[in-house]
Design a protein around this motif. Structure first.
Motif, PDB file in Angstrom:
ATOM      1  N   SER A 226       0.822  -1.201   0.000  1.00  0.00           N
ATOM      2  CA  SER A 226       0.000   0.000   0.000  1.00  0.00           C
ATOM      3  C   SER A 226       0.856   1.251   0.000  1.00  0.00           C
ATOM      4  O   SER A 226       0.515   2.250   0.613  1.00  0.00           O
ATOM      5  CB  SER A 226      -0.906  -0.010   1.229  1.00  0.00           C
ATOM      6  OG  SER A 226      -0.134  -0.255   2.384  1.00  0.00           O
ATOM      7  N   SER A 227       1.993   1.216  -0.694  1.00  0.00           N
ATOM      8  CA  SER A 227       2.897   2.370  -0.740  1.00  0.00           C
ATOM      9  C   SER A 227       3.321   2.808   0.651  1.00  0.00           C
ATOM     10  O   SER A 227       3.343   3.989   0.976  1.00  0.00           O
ATOM     11  CB  SER A 227       2.251   3.580  -1.439  1.00  0.00           C
ATOM     12  OG  SER A 227       2.025   3.325  -2.773  1.00  0.00           O
ATOM     13  N   PHE A 246       4.320   7.053   1.556  1.00  0.00           N
ATOM     14  CA  PHE A 246       4.950   7.936   0.583  1.00  0.00           C
ATOM     15  C   PHE A 246       4.062   8.086  -0.642  1.00  0.00           C
ATOM     16  O   PHE A 246       3.087   7.382  -0.822  1.00  0.00           O
ATOM     17  CB  PHE A 246       6.350   7.434   0.201  1.00  0.00           C
ATOM     18  CG  PHE A 246       6.411   5.988  -0.202  1.00  0.00           C
ATOM     19  CD1 PHE A 246       6.716   5.019   0.735  1.00  0.00           C
ATOM     20  CD2 PHE A 246       6.171   5.612  -1.508  1.00  0.00           C
ATOM     21  CE1 PHE A 246       6.764   3.694   0.372  1.00  0.00           C
ATOM     22  CE2 PHE A 246       6.220   4.282  -1.886  1.00  0.00           C
ATOM     23  CZ  PHE A 246       6.518   3.320  -0.941  1.00  0.00           C
ATOM     24  N   ARG A 247       4.423   9.067  -1.456  1.00  0.00           N
ATOM     25  CA  ARG A 247       3.577   9.518  -2.554  1.00  0.00           C
ATOM     26  C   ARG A 247       3.294   8.491  -3.627  1.00  0.00           C
ATOM     27  O   ARG A 247       2.233   8.478  -4.217  1.00  0.00           O
ATOM     28  CB  ARG A 247       4.286  10.662  -3.284  1.00  0.00           C
ATOM     29  CG  ARG A 247       4.244  11.987  -2.655  1.00  0.00           C
ATOM     30  CD  ARG A 247       4.923  12.929  -3.601  1.00  0.00           C
ATOM     31  NE  ARG A 247       4.116  13.095  -4.789  1.00  0.00           N
ATOM     32  CZ  ARG A 247       3.266  14.081  -4.967  1.00  0.00           C
ATOM     33  NH1 ARG A 247       3.125  14.993  -4.048  1.00  0.00           N
ATOM     34  NH2 ARG A 247       2.564  14.157  -6.074  1.00  0.00           N
ATOM     35  N   ASP A 248       4.305   7.728  -3.966  1.00  0.00           N
ATOM     36  CA  ASP A 248       4.230   7.069  -5.267  1.00  0.00           C
ATOM     37  C   ASP A 248       3.954   5.586  -5.176  1.00  0.00           C
ATOM     38  O   ASP A 248       3.523   5.091  -4.162  1.00  0.00           O
ATOM     39  CB  ASP A 248       5.523   7.357  -6.033  1.00  0.00           C
ATOM     40  CG  ASP A 248       5.691   8.842  -6.228  1.00  0.00           C
ATOM     41  OD1 ASP A 248       6.682   9.396  -5.751  1.00  0.00           O
ATOM     42  OD2 ASP A 248       4.771   9.439  -6.806  1.00  0.00           O
ATOM     43  N   LEU A 249       4.229   4.899  -6.258  1.00  0.00           N
ATOM     44  CA  LEU A 249       3.849   3.501  -6.366  1.00  0.00           C
ATOM     45  C   LEU A 249       4.638   2.649  -5.356  1.00  0.00           C
ATOM     46  O   LEU A 249       5.706   3.032  -4.920  1.00  0.00           O
ATOM     47  CB  LEU A 249       4.103   3.012  -7.799  1.00  0.00           C
ATOM     48  CG  LEU A 249       3.254   3.736  -8.842  1.00  0.00           C
ATOM     49  CD1 LEU A 249       3.589   3.253 -10.233  1.00  0.00           C
ATOM     50  CD2 LEU A 249       1.778   3.539  -8.555  1.00  0.00           C
ATOM     51  N   TYR A 300       4.166  13.983   2.815  1.00  0.00           N
ATOM     52  CA  TYR A 300       3.328  14.717   1.875  1.00  0.00           C
ATOM     53  C   TYR A 300       3.815  16.147   1.787  1.00  0.00           C
ATOM     54  O   TYR A 300       3.118  17.073   2.124  1.00  0.00           O
ATOM     55  CB  TYR A 300       1.875  14.755   2.364  1.00  0.00           C
ATOM     56  CG  TYR A 300       1.179  13.425   2.320  1.00  0.00           C
ATOM     57  CD1 TYR A 300       0.972  12.766   1.127  1.00  0.00           C
ATOM     58  CD2 TYR A 300       0.713  12.839   3.493  1.00  0.00           C
ATOM     59  CE1 TYR A 300       0.315  11.564   1.102  1.00  0.00           C
ATOM     60  CE2 TYR A 300       0.049  11.641   3.461  1.00  0.00           C
ATOM     61  CZ  TYR A 300      -0.155  11.001   2.257  1.00  0.00           C
ATOM     62  OH  TYR A 300      -0.819   9.815   2.225  1.00  0.00           O
TER      63      TYR A 300
ATOM     64  N   LEU B 121       0.189   8.949  -6.159  1.00  0.00           N
ATOM     65  CA  LEU B 121      -0.525   7.703  -6.428  1.00  0.00           C
ATOM     66  C   LEU B 121      -0.557   6.805  -5.200  1.00  0.00           C
ATOM     67  O   LEU B 121      -1.422   5.950  -5.073  1.00  0.00           O
ATOM     68  CB  LEU B 121       0.152   6.962  -7.576  1.00  0.00           C
ATOM     69  CG  LEU B 121       0.107   7.695  -8.909  1.00  0.00           C
ATOM     70  CD1 LEU B 121       0.881   6.923  -9.940  1.00  0.00           C
ATOM     71  CD2 LEU B 121      -1.327   7.871  -9.351  1.00  0.00           C
ATOM     72  N   GLY B 122       0.392   7.007  -4.293  1.00  0.00           N
ATOM     73  CA  GLY B 122       0.431   6.192  -3.082  1.00  0.00           C
ATOM     74  C   GLY B 122      -0.881   6.268  -2.320  1.00  0.00           C
ATOM     75  O   GLY B 122      -1.322   5.305  -1.700  1.00  0.00           O
ATOM     76  N   CYS B 123      -1.513   7.429  -2.408  1.00  0.00           N
ATOM     77  CA  CYS B 123      -2.788   7.631  -1.714  1.00  0.00           C
ATOM     78  C   CYS B 123      -3.838   6.669  -2.250  1.00  0.00           C
ATOM     79  O   CYS B 123      -4.589   6.052  -1.490  1.00  0.00           O
ATOM     80  CB  CYS B 123      -3.213   9.084  -1.920  1.00  0.00           C
ATOM     81  SG  CYS B 123      -4.600   9.570  -0.911  1.00  0.00           S
ATOM     82  N   LEU B 125      -3.239   3.835  -3.779  1.00  0.00           N
ATOM     83  CA  LEU B 125      -2.817   2.486  -3.386  1.00  0.00           C
ATOM     84  C   LEU B 125      -3.306   2.150  -1.989  1.00  0.00           C
ATOM     85  O   LEU B 125      -3.843   1.086  -1.731  1.00  0.00           O
ATOM     86  CB  LEU B 125      -1.292   2.396  -3.406  1.00  0.00           C
ATOM     87  CG  LEU B 125      -0.617   1.646  -4.547  1.00  0.00           C
ATOM     88  CD1 LEU B 125      -1.151   0.245  -4.667  1.00  0.00           C
ATOM     89  CD2 LEU B 125      -0.842   2.375  -5.853  1.00  0.00           C
TER      90      LEU B 125
END
Lengths: 378, 134
Positions: A226-227, A246-249, A300, B121-123, B125
């Protein structure tokens, strides 16, 4: 740029491992074989050996640095230990007694044992029995509720951390009589029983991957799908756990490059740097190729990073003030699924590491000139 | 054993419903005073994530929906919303999108785009992989 060498070996690489002198790399090009390549000069790689014994995809490879043995595990539920005999690699079958695929493997620090995580919700600890001249497998059957995705050995050669698709990270004792000597400092006999669960961490709601210990064995890091990345300090009866979003994938694997700095790799195809500040709080610092942005503890942060710039590009109305125009020059084109250290085992800092991914490339990164940039946690 | 757990759930559920009632009144008064961001924060606070009771979740959704639809200045709202609210707001945005109701979907899509710019994009996920739903 931190990248020293990039080479595309195949369509896709499942896993890779380096020889003791780092001149050769063993990798699985997403098929049933293990290929060994040697580099003669920069970007000149020659395929020396093809190890063909498995019937299905090879999911894990590890190359021991002192005994120079390669262990490979596969979805065919088998594992082979390969020894170099007169220029040829000779396989020895290790019967794991699994009824599902083997997913990951790692040699223990003393290289007298190796651990295999499997889809059968078990972990196999294999050790060599001198009298019978073969490898014996002992299974940790309890506790796991789903596939074991990753295993990591503590520097003391006894504790093993595992992550599973049930979202939990567990630490077990793998003490084996006759193989591990009883160390009076290591704890009470009750603690050192084989298969005994020392700790279970329930921090993640989703699949957990990529667990690693810090060089001293004091801290654990693992990632969730879940990142999120989880850091656990003072692993023991009262651990200090931190979840960093964290923000990304999501990430797939992590590596401790020093006691307080971790590199995570995953679906963003770009390694991420995480560090703990002086108070012990972990946070995302930057992508490895980027200039260091204004430091902020919150993950963030309001900086417009290139990550979002890539997706919204010309549509973004807000001015991306700083370095979005500088091309990121990403090394990998697809998910990075493995990160392997290239320094002497047991050294507190990792100066070089390699990453491999689904794009079939292996990239070697060197942090020699980046000490300044990375700061004092490195 | 299961009976006892169900009993605890029911009590809990009534407590939660009561809390949502009070929240709803507070939000109405905040909206009257044009305090949209405050209203949204109040609505998102104490969301019943861990309960199984559908009534609680629906009741909270109604309250959050009210607050979301009342927002006109989305950038301003996101500017003053603390980062810890991003994940829970994203969950409610997806719930809104699943209703299929045109004005709701429109509002949710607009907020979704801007929230992604900030939260990444983590949000999404975290919203998709979390077993606790709203």
């Amino acid at each position: 740029m931190a990248v020293v060498d990039v080479h595309r070996f195949a369509e896709s690489i499942t896993c890779h491992a380096w020889s003791p002198d780092h001149s050769m790399v063993a990798l699985c090009p997403n098929n049933t074989q293990v290929h060994i390549y040697k580099s003669s000069s920069l970007d000149q790689w020659e395929r020396l050996h093809v190890l063909q014994k498995h019937d299905q995809i090879v999911s894990g490879i590890d190359w021991s640095s002192k005994s120079n043995k390669i262990v490979s595990v596969s979805h065919d539920r088998n594992s082979y230990v390969w020894s170099l005999d007169g220029g040829e690699w000779v396989p020895t079958l290790v019967i794991l007694r699994l009824n599902r695929a083997a997913l990951c493997v790692q040699w223990s620090p003393k290289e007298n044992k190796f651990a295999v995580g499997s889809g059968a919700k078990t972990v196999c600890i294999c050790y060599y029995e001198q009298e019978n001249n073969w490898w014996v497998s002992k299974l940790i059957r309890k506790r796991h509720e789903s596939s074991v995705t990753s295993v990591a050995w503590h520097p003391n050669n006894i504790l093993l951390a595992t992550t599973s698709t049930d979202g939990k990270c567990r630490v077990f004792s793998t003490f084996i009589k006759g193989v591990d000597t009883k160390d009076s400092k290591a704890g009470s006999p009750a603690e050192t029983k084989f298969g005994e669960q020392i700790l279970q961490l329930d921090l993640s709601y989703s699949w957990a991957f990529g667990v690693k210990w810090s060089p001293s064995g004091n801290t654990l890091a693992y990632v969730g799908h879940s990142s999120m990345i989880y850091f656990v300090d003072d692993v023991g009866p009262s651990p200090l756990a931190q979840s960093v979003a964290f923000r990304d994938l999501p990430l797939r694997d992590v590596l401790f490059i020093s006691e307080k700095m971790v590199i995570g790799v995953g679906y963003d195809s770009n390694p991420m740097v995480f560090a703990a500040d002086d108070t012990g709080i972990w946070s995302f610092i930057r992508y490895i190729g980027e200039k260091k942005a204004a430091s902020s503890n919150s993950s963030y942060s309001s900086q417009f990073s290139e990550a979002f710039g890539k997706f919204y590009g010309s549509q973004s109305k807000s001015a991306t003030a700083n370095d979005a125009s500088e091309s990121r020059g990403r090394v990998h084109d697809n998910c990075i699924n493995s990160i392997v250290p290239l320094s002497k085992a047991g050294s507190p800092k990792v100066m070089r590491f390699s990453t491999s991914g689904l794009d079939g490339k292996v990239a070697i990164w060197d942090l020699e000139n980046m000490e300044q940039e990375l700061g004092n946690q490195f | 054993m299961a009976g006892a757990a169900a009993l605890v759930e029911a009590d809990n559920a009534n407590e939660i419903m009561a809390r949502i009632e009070t929240k709803s009144q507070k939000i109405e008064s905040l909206l009257k005073h044009y305090k949209h961001v405050e209203a949204l924060k109040t609505a998102l606070d104490g969301s019943p994530l861990t309960t199984y009771d559908e009534r609680c979740k629906s009741a909270n959704w109604i309250v959050v929906h009210r607050a979301i639809m009342a927002i006109k200045d989305i950038d301003g709202m996101l500017n003053s919303l603390a980062a810890e609210y991003y994940d829970i707001l994203m969950k409610y945005l997806y719930r809104g999108l699943s209703t299929g109701n045109e004005p709701t979907c429109e509002q949710c899509l607009i907020i979704h785009e801007k929230l992604i710019e900030r939260a990444g994009l983590g949000c999404i996920l975290r919203c998709l992989s979390d077993t606790n739903s709203v």
